[in-house]
Motif scaffolding. Structure first.
Motif, PDB file in Angstrom:
ATOM      1  N   PHE A 192       0.835  -1.200   0.000  1.00 54.68           N
ATOM      2  CA  PHE A 192       0.000   0.000   0.000  1.00 54.68           C
ATOM      3  C   PHE A 192       0.873   1.255   0.000  1.00 54.68           C
ATOM      4  O   PHE A 192       0.667   2.182  -0.794  1.00 54.68           O
ATOM      5  N   ASP A 193       1.866   1.284   0.883  1.00 50.94           N
ATOM      6  CA  ASP A 193       2.742   2.455   0.973  1.00 50.94           C
ATOM      7  C   ASP A 193       3.547   2.647  -0.312  1.00 50.94           C
ATOM      8  O   ASP A 193       3.724   3.783  -0.785  1.00 50.94           O
ATOM      9  N   ASP A 194       4.045   1.554  -0.883  1.00 52.28           N
ATOM     10  CA  ASP A 194       4.832   1.660  -2.121  1.00 52.28           C
ATOM     11  C   ASP A 194       3.982   2.207  -3.266  1.00 52.28           C
ATOM     12  O   ASP A 194       4.446   3.046  -4.054  1.00 52.28           O
ATOM     13  N   LEU A 195       2.738   1.734  -3.364  1.00 53.95           N
ATOM     14  CA  LEU A 195       1.871   2.214  -4.440  1.00 53.95           C
ATOM     15  C   LEU A 195       1.548   3.693  -4.259  1.00 53.95           C
ATOM     16  O   LEU A 195       1.570   4.467  -5.228  1.00 53.95           O
ATOM     17  N   LEU A 196       1.255   4.101  -3.035  1.00 50.87           N
ATOM     18  CA  LEU A 196       0.983   5.520  -2.797  1.00 50.87           C
ATOM     19  C   LEU A 196       2.178   6.378  -3.187  1.00 50.87           C
ATOM     20  O   LEU A 196       2.021   7.461  -3.771  1.00 50.87           O
ATOM     21  N   HIS A 197       3.366   5.915  -2.868  1.00 49.99           N
ATOM     22  CA  HIS A 197       4.576   6.672  -3.228  1.00 49.99           C
ATOM     23  C   HIS A 197       4.678   6.839  -4.745  1.00 49.99           C
ATOM     24  O   HIS A 197       4.969   7.939  -5.244  1.00 49.99           O
ATOM     25  N   LEU A 198       4.425   5.778  -5.488  1.00 54.12           N
ATOM     26  CA  LEU A 198       4.500   5.855  -6.946  1.00 54.12           C
ATOM     27  C   LEU A 198       3.417   6.768  -7.512  1.00 54.12           C
ATOM     28  O   LEU A 198       3.671   7.585  -8.408  1.00 54.12           O
ATOM     29  N   LEU A 199       2.203   6.638  -6.994  1.00 49.81           N
ATOM     30  CA  LEU A 199       1.098   7.442  -7.518  1.00 49.81           C
ATOM     31  C   LEU A 199       1.258   8.918  -7.177  1.00 49.81           C
ATOM     32  O   LEU A 199       0.842   9.784  -7.954  1.00 49.81           O
ATOM     33  N   ARG A 200       1.845   9.214  -6.032  1.00 48.18           N
ATOM     34  CA  ARG A 200       2.059  10.627  -5.681  1.00 48.18           C
ATOM     35  C   ARG A 200       2.988  11.295  -6.688  1.00 48.18           C
ATOM     36  O   ARG A 200       2.754  12.435  -7.101  1.00 48.18           O
ATOM     37  N   GLY A 201       4.042  10.602  -7.077  1.00 47.23           N
ATOM     38  CA  GLY A 201       4.956  11.178  -8.052  1.00 47.23           C
ATOM     39  C   GLY A 201       4.283  11.440  -9.386  1.00 47.23           C
ATOM     40  O   GLY A 201       4.532  12.463 -10.039  1.00 47.23           O
ATOM     41  N   ILE A 202       3.416  10.528  -9.804  1.00 47.16           N
ATOM     42  CA  ILE A 202       2.701  10.707 -11.073  1.00 47.16           C
ATOM     43  C   ILE A 202       1.663  11.812 -10.947  1.00 47.16           C
ATOM     44  O   ILE A 202       1.494  12.642 -11.842  1.00 47.16           O
ATOM     45  N   ARG A 203       0.951  11.849  -9.817  1.00 44.04           N
ATOM     46  CA  ARG A 203      -0.076  12.875  -9.623  1.00 44.04           C
ATOM     47  C   ARG A 203       0.525  14.273  -9.632  1.00 44.04           C
ATOM     48  O   ARG A 203      -0.093  15.225 -10.131  1.00 44.04           O
ATOM     49  N   ASP A 204       1.726  14.426  -9.091  1.00 45.75           N
ATOM     50  CA  ASP A 204       2.352  15.745  -9.057  1.00 45.75           C
ATOM     51  C   ASP A 204       2.549  16.304 -10.460  1.00 45.75           C
ATOM     52  O   ASP A 204       2.510  17.522 -10.662  1.00 45.75           O
ATOM     53  N   GLU A 205       2.759  15.430 -11.436  1.00 43.01           N
ATOM     54  CA  GLU A 205       2.984  15.875 -12.810  1.00 43.01           C
ATOM     55  C   GLU A 205       1.725  15.794 -13.671  1.00 43.01           C
ATOM     56  O   GLU A 205       1.554  16.585 -14.597  1.00 43.01           O
ATOM     57  N   GLN A 206       0.846  14.831 -13.380  1.00 47.37           N
ATOM     58  CA  GLN A 206      -0.361  14.628 -14.186  1.00 47.37           C
ATOM     59  C   GLN A 206      -1.540  14.346 -13.256  1.00 47.37           C
ATOM     60  O   GLN A 206      -1.945  13.197 -13.086  1.00 47.37           O
ATOM     61  N   SER A 207      -2.083  15.392 -12.670  1.00 46.70           N
ATOM     62  CA  SER A 207      -3.156  15.196 -11.692  1.00 46.70           C
ATOM     63  C   SER A 207      -4.443  14.692 -12.324  1.00 46.70           C
ATOM     64  O   SER A 207      -5.339  14.216 -11.622  1.00 46.70           O
ATOM     65  N   ALA A 208      -4.560  14.786 -13.656  1.00 45.90           N
ATOM     66  CA  ALA A 208      -5.771  14.315 -14.331  1.00 45.90           C
ATOM     67  C   ALA A 208      -5.666  12.865 -14.790  1.00 45.90           C
ATOM     68  O   ALA A 208      -6.674  12.272 -15.180  1.00 45.90           O
ATOM     69  N   LEU A 209      -4.469  12.290 -14.746  1.00 47.61           N
ATOM     70  CA  LEU A 209      -4.284  10.960 -15.323  1.00 47.61           C
ATOM     71  C   LEU A 209      -5.024   9.880 -14.547  1.00 47.61           C
ATOM     72  O   LEU A 209      -5.707   9.035 -15.140  1.00 47.61           O
ATOM     73  N   LEU A 210      -4.900   9.873 -13.234  1.00 42.76           N
ATOM     74  CA  LEU A 210      -5.508   8.797 -12.448  1.00 42.76           C
ATOM     75  C   LEU A 210      -7.031   8.767 -12.596  1.00 42.76           C
ATOM     76  O   LEU A 210      -7.608   7.695 -12.829  1.00 42.76           O
ATOM     77  N   PRO A 211      -7.743   9.902 -12.480  1.00 44.40           N
ATOM     78  CA  PRO A 211      -9.196   9.843 -12.705  1.00 44.40           C
ATOM     79  C   PRO A 211      -9.564   9.377 -14.108  1.00 44.40           C
ATOM     80  O   PRO A 211     -10.506   8.590 -14.284  1.00 44.40           O
ATOM     81  N   GLN A 212      -8.830   9.836 -15.121  1.00 40.60           N
ATOM     82  CA  GLN A 212      -9.156   9.412 -16.486  1.00 40.60           C
ATOM     83  C   GLN A 212      -8.926   7.919 -16.654  1.00 40.60           C
ATOM     84  O   GLN A 212      -9.750   7.205 -17.237  1.00 40.60           O
ATOM     85  N   ALA A 213      -7.796   7.429 -16.148  1.00 38.75           N
ATOM     86  CA  ALA A 213      -7.502   6.003 -16.268  1.00 38.75           C
ATOM     87  C   ALA A 213      -8.542   5.167 -15.531  1.00 38.75           C
ATOM     88  O   ALA A 213      -8.954   4.104 -16.007  1.00 38.75           O
ATOM     89  N   ALA A 214      -8.986   5.640 -14.371  1.00 37.99           N
ATOM     90  CA  ALA A 214      -9.987   4.896 -13.601  1.00 37.99           C
ATOM     91  C   ALA A 214     -11.300   4.800 -14.365  1.00 37.99           C
ATOM     92  O   ALA A 214     -11.929   3.734 -14.420  1.00 37.99           O
ATOM     93  N   ARG A 215     -11.731   5.906 -14.952  1.00 41.16           N
ATOM     94  CA  ARG A 215     -13.006   5.883 -15.683  1.00 41.16           C
ATOM     95  C   ARG A 215     -12.935   4.985 -16.911  1.00 41.16           C
ATOM     96  O   ARG A 215     -13.912   4.322 -17.267  1.00 41.16           O
ATOM     97  N   ASP A 216     -11.776   4.959 -17.575  1.00 42.58           N
ATOM     98  CA  ASP A 216     -11.663   4.160 -18.793  1.00 42.58           C
ATOM     99  C   ASP A 216     -11.356   2.695 -18.497  1.00 42.58           C
ATOM    100  O   ASP A 216     -11.808   1.802 -19.214  1.00 42.58           O
ATOM    101  N   ALA A 217     -10.588   2.435 -17.447  1.00 40.36           N
ATOM    102  CA  ALA A 217     -10.272   1.051 -17.095  1.00 40.36           C
ATOM    103  C   ALA A 217     -11.452   0.356 -16.433  1.00 40.36           C
ATOM    104  O   ALA A 217     -11.638  -0.854 -16.584  1.00 40.36           O
TER     105      ALA A 217
END
Length: 721
Positions: A330-355
């Motif tokens: 859980f902690d490792d995934l949060l660390h990875l997602l935080r780095g991506i969110r800092d650069e692309q805050s729209a990516l995770l919601p878009q990926a969730a809706r499409d996946a």
């Protein structure tokens, strides 16, 4: 927790109380509460009259005192100190604490929630579980044992409990501030005490009032012990049977159990667990079975052991024993997602809706962007989503969370992609996901990412419908992103609360920003189409201002920032041939223009023009009497004219020159940009009397159809008061 220190707080004006909340007396004249309880939400100012009732009504007489706001933290935490005008002599002092480790803690509190009210506010003994692993760290998550039904009248069931002190044991650990609407009154959020008790202003006020402040003490939980054999549940017996083949050596089982208890944050002094104790531990902590599975996966040297481990993990999930990620995963995934969110805050919601197009996503993934503090809640919610079918048949299915991770990995490059896929592979191997199943999800994700790179957002569509039942100017609002390949997705749910013009404009600006974060979208500002009903054609949506993006730049009208036009597909349902007429005009009449002049006369003559010599014309510029504009506009739209321009402030033909700066009869393709520039100049020079242009521009081709907008009823907020 001392009932005599309970506080009922009321704020209002000379006309009476307008706000109710809870609090706790931490010194003879100091009351701790939530900041928002004291504030008029319409003005943002503190209520001019504040009163505090001290004591538990069922424990003896209460006392009421006038109060004033004494302190709020500089970092805008939702807490406050009140000073009352008379001292309350209550023996003892307040002890402060801080949950330690990862183990869930029982908590308690006292407050005045709306759900407990009959004729007057009654006290409710709050109680439940504080899980340190839930949430982002900014708030404690309080899962309620006795939870009321959501408010039937639109208010929060827990309204009035904001400001209640949260206790673990005898120590105050936080202050209740919110009721997340998504959890149906089963969850509250609290500001941690350790986030404000060391503030210099807070300490100074305590010192001035001779209040001792103890250092917040770490609060741990002893490792759980098994109940007597006759009291054990079928679930406990089932898990114990599944554990036996995994621990042939009792000493190894004991060592694993002690290590697991320590990792989960339990106190392990004098802890020598039996097999039954290990099962109790697995059932006590939401991530215990996943953590044990992670540790045992390293020992899975043969297929028989792995099969036993997979059976254990599968049964644990069937029994509903919490999420499937171990704490480290859980902690490792949060660390990875935080780095991506800092650069692309729209990516995770878009990926969730499409996946996960058919999944009930959490609210934080149903918006254009996700905030950093929402990531932990998002991951936890995704862990709870049901799995699909396994590949090959009979093998464990790929969890929804792993599907999303594969989509996010496919959309990023380099080291981040490698790290996410490595995390996904390790996790899938541990929980027994077949390699072919994960490979299939990875291929789906790669195809999605390729389409995403090659299809820009061409248009942002905001659907509006006025809410006649709401106070003031409010609208149901739904936002869609329409791509160059014709596909679209909905960003804003129609079931959200009705929005003010500023809130709707802010949501639109957020959606445009999300579209520009996509690959290739940085230099591309999509066209904005605002879909309205017939009365909405005269809304000045282009003049709505979003919130200021930062402290340096003031807000600006959205019509000055984007090429913005109106659309009224409602008329398609009233005029069967409108769609065909519109397509014909787009194909044949792009260069033709009708400019209404006095010679046009009336509506009948305009209809004649549009049926005969201007049967294929795609553009009409409306001048003329203001009292006839609605009828003329609807006539043009009913005959399929896709582009109509007019001045909302014009009173007659004499005002026609006010649109001259737009060159309304020049090149059609540049008209929307000319209108945007004109609106921007108008915003920059508000003292000048300029036109207020409205532009209808019905898009070519098919329009994405969605279900009718419906407002959620009742309207629920987020604060617990």
């Amino acid at each position: 927790m001392e009932p005599a220190r309970l506080a009922l707080i009321r704020g209002g004006t000379k006309d009476g109380p307008r706000s109710t909340g809870s609090g706790y007396l931490i010194g003879p004249r100091l009351v701790l509460t939530a900041r928002h309880v004291l504030v008029d939400r319409e003005t943002g100012e503190t209520w001019p009259k504040l009163s505090v009732q001290i004591g538990h009504p069922a424990q003896g007489p209460t006392r009421t005192a006038k109060a004033e706001l004494l302190w709020t933290p500089p970092d805008e935490l939702d807490v406050a100190l009140l000073r009352i005008d008379q001292a309350m002599d209550i023996p003892g002092s307040v002890l402060w604490g801080r949950p330690a480790g990862r183990a869930p803690l029982p908590y308690a509190g006292l407050g005045y929630p709306k759900a407990a009210a009959v004729e007057t506010r009654d006290v409710e003994n709050l109680r439940g579980t504080l899980s340190p692993l839930s949430g982002s760290g900014r708030h404690y998550v309080l899962d309620q044992d006795p939870a009321p039904e959501p408010g039937a009248d639109g208010g929060n069931a827990w309204g009035g409990v904001s400001g209640a002190a949260v206790f673990c044991g005898h120590r105050l650990v936080g202050v209740v501030v919110q009721e997340p609407a998504a959890y149906g009154a089963r969850r509250l959020l609290a500001v941690p005490a350790h986030s404000f008790v060391q503030d210099a202003g807070f300490l100074n006020h305590l010192a001035e009032h001779a209040c001792a402040l103890s250092e917040p003490t770490a609060i741990g939980v002893p490792a759980p012990r098994a109940a007597p054999g006759t009291e054990r549940t079928p679930a406990e017996r089932t898990l114990e049977q599944l554990l036996r083949p995994l621990f042939a050596d009792p000493a190894a089982r004991t060592a694993h159990a002690r290590e697991l208890a320590g990792e989960l944050g339990y106190e392990t002094a004098d802890y020598t667990p039996t097999a039954a104790d290990l099962v109790t531990l697995l059932l006590a902590h939401p991530r215990a079975h996943a953590a044990l599975g992670q540790a045992l996966a390293a020992r899975a040297v043969d297929q028989a052991f792995r099969s036993c481990l997979t059976a254990f993990l599968t049964q644990a999930r069937v029994l509903g024993r919490g999420p499937f990620l171990a704490p480290e995963e859980f902690d490792d995934l949060l660390h990875l997602l935080r780095g991506i969110r800092d650069e692309q805050s729209a990516l995770l919601p878009q990926a969730a809706r499409d996946a996960l197009p058919y999944a009930a996503l959490p609210d934080c993934l149903d918006r254009p962007r996700i905030e950093e503090h929402e990531l932990a809640d998002a991951v936890e919610a995704l862990e709870e989503l049901p799995d699909g079918e396994g590949i090959p048949e009979g093998s464990p299915p790929v969890p929804a969370l792993l599907r999303l991770v594969e989509y996010v990995a496919a959309a990023v490059d380099g080291e981040r992609q490698h790290e996410l896929r490595a995390w996904s592979k390790r996790t899938a191997d541990r929980i027994g996901i077949h390699g072919d199943a994960l490979a299939e999800r990875r291929m789906d994700a790669a195809r999605w990412a390729e389409r995403r790179r090659n299809s820009l957002v061409s248009r942002v569509v905001m659907e509006l419908e006025r809410d006649g039942a709401a106070d003031g100017d409010r609208y149901a609002c739904r936002i869609l992103l329409v791509r160059t390949d014709g596909t679209h997705r909905i960003l804003k749910s129609p079931s959200s609360e009705p929005k003010t013009p500023r809130e709707a404009a802010s949501a639109l600006a957020e959606a445009v920003g999300a579209a520009r974060q996509e690959p290739g979208g940085h230099d591309h500002v999509p066209w904005v189409t605002v879909v309205v009903d017939r009365p909405g054609l005269h809304l000045a949506v282009d003049e709505w201002e979003s919130g200021a993006p930062d402290d340096l730049l003031p807000p600006s009208p959205i019509g000055a920032d984007y090429q913005l036009s109106l659309s009224c597909p409602d008329l398609d349902r009233l005029v069967a041939t409108r769609g065909q007429d519109r397509e014909r005009r787009w194909k044949k009449g792009r260069t033709s223009v009708v400019v209404t002049e006095p010679s046009c006369g009336d509506r009948d003559k305009l209809m004649h023009l549009l049926r005969t010599e201007h049967r294929d014309t795609a553009r009409v510029v409306l001048h003329g009497p203001a009292d006839q504009r609605q009828a003329w506009l609807e006539t043009c739209l009913a005959y399929g004219v896709p582009v109509v321009l007019w001045d909302r402030d014009a009173t007659g033909y004499d005002d026609a020159d006010r649109l001259g700066e737009l060159a309304p009869s020049d090149e059609l393709d540049g008209l929307a940009e000319r209108v945007r520039v004109f609106r921007s100049r108008t915003a920059a020079h508000p003292e000048e009397r300029r036109a207020r242009p409205s532009l209808v521009w019905e898009p070519e081709g098919s329009y994405p159809r969605t279900e009718q907008l419906h407002l959620r009823d009742p309207w629920r907020g987020t604060h617990a008061s």
